[in-house]
Write an enzyme that holds these catalytic residues in place. Structure first.
Site, PDB file in Angstrom:
ATOM      1  N   LYS A   6       0.921  -1.310  -0.250  1.00  0.00           N
ATOM      2  CA  LYS A   6       0.310  -0.265  -0.394  1.00  0.00           C
ATOM      3  C   LYS A   6       0.895   1.076  -0.129  1.00  0.00           C
ATOM      4  O   LYS A   6       0.791   2.366  -0.168  1.00  0.00           O
ATOM      5  CB  LYS A   6      -1.089  -0.257   1.210  1.00  0.00           C
ATOM      6  CG  LYS A   6      -1.541  -1.124   1.683  1.00  0.00           C
ATOM      7  CD  LYS A   6      -2.995  -1.512   2.540  1.00  0.00           C
ATOM      8  CE  LYS A   6      -2.504  -1.603   3.376  1.00  0.00           C
ATOM      9  NZ  LYS A   6      -2.704  -3.523   4.071  1.00  0.00           N
ATOM     10  N   GLY A   7       2.064   1.065   0.550  1.00  0.00           N
ATOM     11  CA  GLY A   7       2.775   2.281   0.354  1.00  0.00           C
ATOM     12  C   GLY A   7       3.048   3.469  -0.039  1.00  0.00           C
ATOM     13  O   GLY A   7       3.260   4.516  -0.703  1.00  0.00           O
ATOM     14  N   ASP A   9       7.174   2.986  -1.946  1.00  0.00           N
ATOM     15  CA  ASP A   9       7.582   4.540  -1.267  1.00  0.00           C
ATOM     16  C   ASP A   9       9.140   4.407  -0.800  1.00  0.00           C
ATOM     17  O   ASP A   9       9.460   5.319  -0.711  1.00  0.00           O
ATOM     18  CB  ASP A   9       6.554   4.262  -0.552  1.00  0.00           C
ATOM     19  CG  ASP A   9       6.675   2.855   0.315  1.00  0.00           C
ATOM     20  OD1 ASP A   9       7.430   1.309   0.137  1.00  0.00           O
ATOM     21  OD2 ASP A   9       5.766   2.520   1.743  1.00  0.00           O
ATOM     22  N   ASP A  48      14.226   0.199   1.353  1.00  0.00           N
ATOM     23  CA  ASP A  48      15.786  -0.340   3.296  1.00  0.00           C
ATOM     24  C   ASP A  48      16.407  -1.291   2.610  1.00  0.00           C
ATOM     25  O   ASP A  48      17.828  -1.007   2.075  1.00  0.00           O
ATOM     26  CB  ASP A  48      14.176  -0.240   3.293  1.00  0.00           C
ATOM     27  CG  ASP A  48      14.913  -0.868   5.305  1.00  0.00           C
ATOM     28  OD1 ASP A  48      15.456   0.422   5.218  1.00  0.00           O
ATOM     29  OD2 ASP A  48      14.058  -1.079   6.328  1.00  0.00           O
ATOM     30  N   LYS A  84      16.642   4.634   1.864  1.00  0.00           N
ATOM     31  CA  LYS A  84      17.610   4.932   3.518  1.00  0.00           C
ATOM     32  C   LYS A  84      18.853   4.470   2.559  1.00  0.00           C
ATOM     33  O   LYS A  84      19.589   3.130   2.114  1.00  0.00           O
ATOM     34  CB  LYS A  84      17.016   3.808   4.288  1.00  0.00           C
ATOM     35  CG  LYS A  84      15.863   4.439   4.953  1.00  0.00           C
ATOM     36  CD  LYS A  84      15.227   3.252   5.650  1.00  0.00           C
ATOM     37  CE  LYS A  84      14.095   3.332   6.257  1.00  0.00           C
ATOM     38  NZ  LYS A  84      13.623   2.234   7.305  1.00  0.00           N
ATOM     39  N   PHE A  98      13.013   4.945  10.904  1.00  0.00           N
ATOM     40  CA  PHE A  98      11.835   4.492  10.212  1.00  0.00           C
ATOM     41  C   PHE A  98      10.512   6.108  10.134  1.00  0.00           C
ATOM     42  O   PHE A  98      11.097   7.041  11.426  1.00  0.00           O
ATOM     43  CB  PHE A  98      11.354   3.507  11.602  1.00  0.00           C
ATOM     44  CG  PHE A  98       9.847   3.144  11.434  1.00  0.00           C
ATOM     45  CD1 PHE A  98       9.306   2.324  10.487  1.00  0.00           C
ATOM     46  CD2 PHE A  98       8.164   3.917  11.839  1.00  0.00           C
ATOM     47  CE1 PHE A  98       8.150   1.910   9.823  1.00  0.00           C
ATOM     48  CE2 PHE A  98       7.601   3.593  11.811  1.00  0.00           C
ATOM     49  CZ  PHE A  98       7.309   2.406  10.507  1.00  0.00           C
ATOM     50  N   VAL A  99      10.086   6.269   9.707  1.00  0.00           N
ATOM     51  CA  VAL A  99       9.327   7.088   9.136  1.00  0.00           C
ATOM     52  C   VAL A  99       8.142   6.648   8.337  1.00  0.00           C
ATOM     53  O   VAL A  99       7.652   5.825   8.079  1.00  0.00           O
ATOM     54  CB  VAL A  99      10.466   7.904   7.767  1.00  0.00           C
ATOM     55  CG1 VAL A  99      11.658   8.073   7.904  1.00  0.00           C
ATOM     56  CG2 VAL A  99      10.459   7.482   6.483  1.00  0.00           C
ATOM     57  N   ASP A 144       3.889   4.008   6.558  1.00  0.00           N
ATOM     58  CA  ASP A 144       2.172   3.588   7.744  1.00  0.00           C
ATOM     59  C   ASP A 144       3.175   3.278   8.624  1.00  0.00           C
ATOM     60  O   ASP A 144       4.465   2.413   8.989  1.00  0.00           O
ATOM     61  CB  ASP A 144       1.470   2.602   7.657  1.00  0.00           C
ATOM     62  CG  ASP A 144       2.153   0.792   7.805  1.00  0.00           C
ATOM     63  OD1 ASP A 144       3.070   1.031   6.711  1.00  0.00           O
ATOM     64  OD2 ASP A 144       1.568   0.402   8.094  1.00  0.00           O
ATOM     65  N   ARG A 155      -0.567   7.299   6.587  1.00  0.00           N
ATOM     66  CA  ARG A 155      -0.362   6.763   5.569  1.00  0.00           C
ATOM     67  C   ARG A 155      -0.988   9.025   5.463  1.00  0.00           C
ATOM     68  O   ARG A 155      -0.127   9.370   3.676  1.00  0.00           O
ATOM     69  CB  ARG A 155      -0.821   5.961   4.932  1.00  0.00           C
ATOM     70  CG  ARG A 155      -0.385   4.717   5.602  1.00  0.00           C
ATOM     71  CD  ARG A 155      -1.009   3.742   4.321  1.00  0.00           C
ATOM     72  NE  ARG A 155      -1.512   2.352   4.578  1.00  0.00           N
ATOM     73  CZ  ARG A 155       0.306   1.802   4.727  1.00  0.00           C
ATOM     74  NH1 ARG A 155       1.262   1.598   3.529  1.00  0.00           N
ATOM     75  NH2 ARG A 155       0.321   0.318   4.988  1.00  0.00           N
TER      76      ARG A 155
END
Ligand code: 5GP
Ligand code: MG
Length: 177
Positions: A42-43, A99, A102, A130, A151-152, A158, A164
């Site tokens: 979903k990001g 999104d 990482d 990142k 962590f963002v 989310d 979100r």
């Protein structure tokens, strides 16, 4: 919701300016061709909606449901494909949007699957990357912002399904976790 934000990392107007530039880059790289865009849910839904409206051209837009974080703040190390069928990409040029990059496992797994389905070319775009050692070797072709290894949330990202809809990228207060 706003009270849970520790610090705004990337403000809304800064994101918007950067998307203008990313869209220019993508338009330049795919001149006059209908490409398949695959949005990772979903990001990436907020990023993709804002970026793709800056591409005034014919696109076939598909979504793919993948999960790796399972709601927490650490990558689980496993990438789950939640759809029964992948979009049809045989012989097509594809742009995958996520999104954030990482560990790299998500993007690597998706690129591999799409290549296996016979895509002619798979390019990748992420809003955030990142600054950390990737667990697998993968980098994105289009990167909005490089950020530190923290962590963002916000702008599609989310924590346990929340935040979100924040219009910017921020960090979460410890008390909210
Ligand atoms: P990777 O597979 O590269 O480790 O992780 C990619 C996915 O993990 C992203 O699509 C995103 O859903 C999630 N993720 C990675 N870092 C963060 C983060 O800082 N915040 C949030 N909310 N999700 C993240
Ligand atoms: Mg996520």
């Amino acid at each position: 919701m706003e009270a849970d934000v520790e610090r705004v990392l990337i403000a809304e107007d800064v994101i918007e300016k950067r998307l203008d530039a990313m869209a220019r880059e993508i338009r330049h790289d795919f001149p006059g061709e209908v490409i398949v865009v695959i949005v990772l849910l979903k990001g990436a839904f907020v990023f993709a909606a804002d970026l793709l409206r800056r591409l005034p051209r014919m696109l076939e837009i598909e979504c793919l449901n993948v999960a790796s974080y399972h709601g927490g703040t650490e990558s689980s190390g496993e990438v789950d494909f939640l759809d029964r069928k992948l979009p049809e990409v045989r012989g097509r040029r594809v742009l995958v949007l996520d999104d954030i990059l990482d560990t790299g496992r998500t993007l690597a797994a998706v690129v591999e699957r799409l290549a296996g389905e016979g895509a002619a070319e798979v390019r990748t775009g992420v809003l955030l990357a990142k600054d950390r050692v990737r667990a697998v070797e993968v980098e994105a072709d289009y990167v909005g912002f490089e950020i530190g290894d923290e962590f963002v949330i916000g702008y599609g990202l989310d924590y346990q399904g929340r935040y979100r809809n924040l219009p910017y990228i921020g960090t979460l207060r410890r008390e909210a976790m």
